[in-house]
Design an enzyme around this catalytic site. Sequence first.
Site, short mmCIF file in Angstrom:
data_model
loop_
_atom_site.label_atom_id
_atom_site.label_comp_id
_atom_site.label_asym_id
_atom_site.label_seq_id
_atom_site.Cartn_x
_atom_site.Cartn_y
_atom_site.Cartn_z
N CYS A 150 -3.72 17.28 -5.94
CA CYS A 150 -5.09 17.31 -5.44
C CYS A 150 -5.92 18.08 -6.47
O CYS A 150 -5.67 17.97 -7.67
CB CYS A 150 -5.15 17.96 -4.06
SG CYS A 150 -4.44 19.62 -3.99
N ARG A 193 -14.20 11.74 -6.00
CA ARG A 193 -13.62 12.62 -7.03
C ARG A 193 -12.53 11.88 -7.79
O ARG A 193 -12.42 12.00 -9.02
CB ARG A 193 -13.06 13.89 -6.39
CG ARG A 193 -14.13 14.84 -5.87
CD ARG A 193 -13.51 16.11 -5.31
NE ARG A 193 -12.98 16.98 -6.37
CZ ARG A 193 -12.27 18.09 -6.15
NH1 ARG A 193 -12.00 18.46 -4.89
NH2 ARG A 193 -11.83 18.82 -7.15
#
Length: 283
Positions: free
Chosen positions: A237, A179
């Site tokens: 995050c 990611r």
Amino acid sequence: MHPLITPEVLSDALSAQPATVVLDVRWRLGGPPGRQDYEVSHVPGAVYVDLDTELSAPPGVGGRHPLPDPGRLQEVLRRAGVREGGQVVAYDAGDGSVAARVWWLLRWAGYGEVAVLDGGFAAWEAAGLPVSAEVPAPLTGDAAGDVVVRAGRMPVLDADGAAALAQEGVLLDARAAARYRGETEPVDPRAGHVPGALNAPTTGHVGADGRWLGGAELAARFGELGVSGDVAVGAYCGSGVTASSVVLALEVAGITSAEKPAALYAGSWSNWCALDREVATGG
């Protein structure tokens, strides 16, 4: 109170310290709801707290899990029995990356006696400690807690602050490497990372047994990324939840402290995307 507590120490604390409140915050990205697991089996006396509806404000431009309204958070904590002068232990299914949200929020709220169960519910079961399916009733009136939320006691970054820290200090991205590199993005509308941010996946905080690494091991891991006590550091995050465990890990490593904690980009990648900020890809 040390930010991590073992199942055995928690078990002893529950026997010796009635003011210890245990919060179950099991949660999965994409579901099913963690409450289903809680209702089957949990630490005896633990109260389930929902990440999406009780530990976060409604999603929007601020991100998928914005910080909760302080008054709302105070209500949730009081119904769970959290009292001034007591202590709170939070746990999730295993690695502490979700339970760290409770640790961070309580610290943000000015409540210092809070810890994460090392190894989570999996470690509790592995230790052969008792479990329960009994769901405590919400506490009201004189039986409820009296905690007062004094919001703002932890440093929080917005998008501009995160962008600046990535260039002037160290901004750690807690998501999985794929990611971070922009190879995949299962949740948010854009793939990649904040320009200048470095990847420090939450999975690197724990060993093969699911328990947290020791302080020296964590310090060495962060040191390889150029993180030391001499440089400003923050974390983000996908939505600001698991990045809380990076803030916790930095403290366990001795790089930061309760008096001088790392900053959290609360809106994280979901807020960055909503603002259509510049995106970096690759590693």
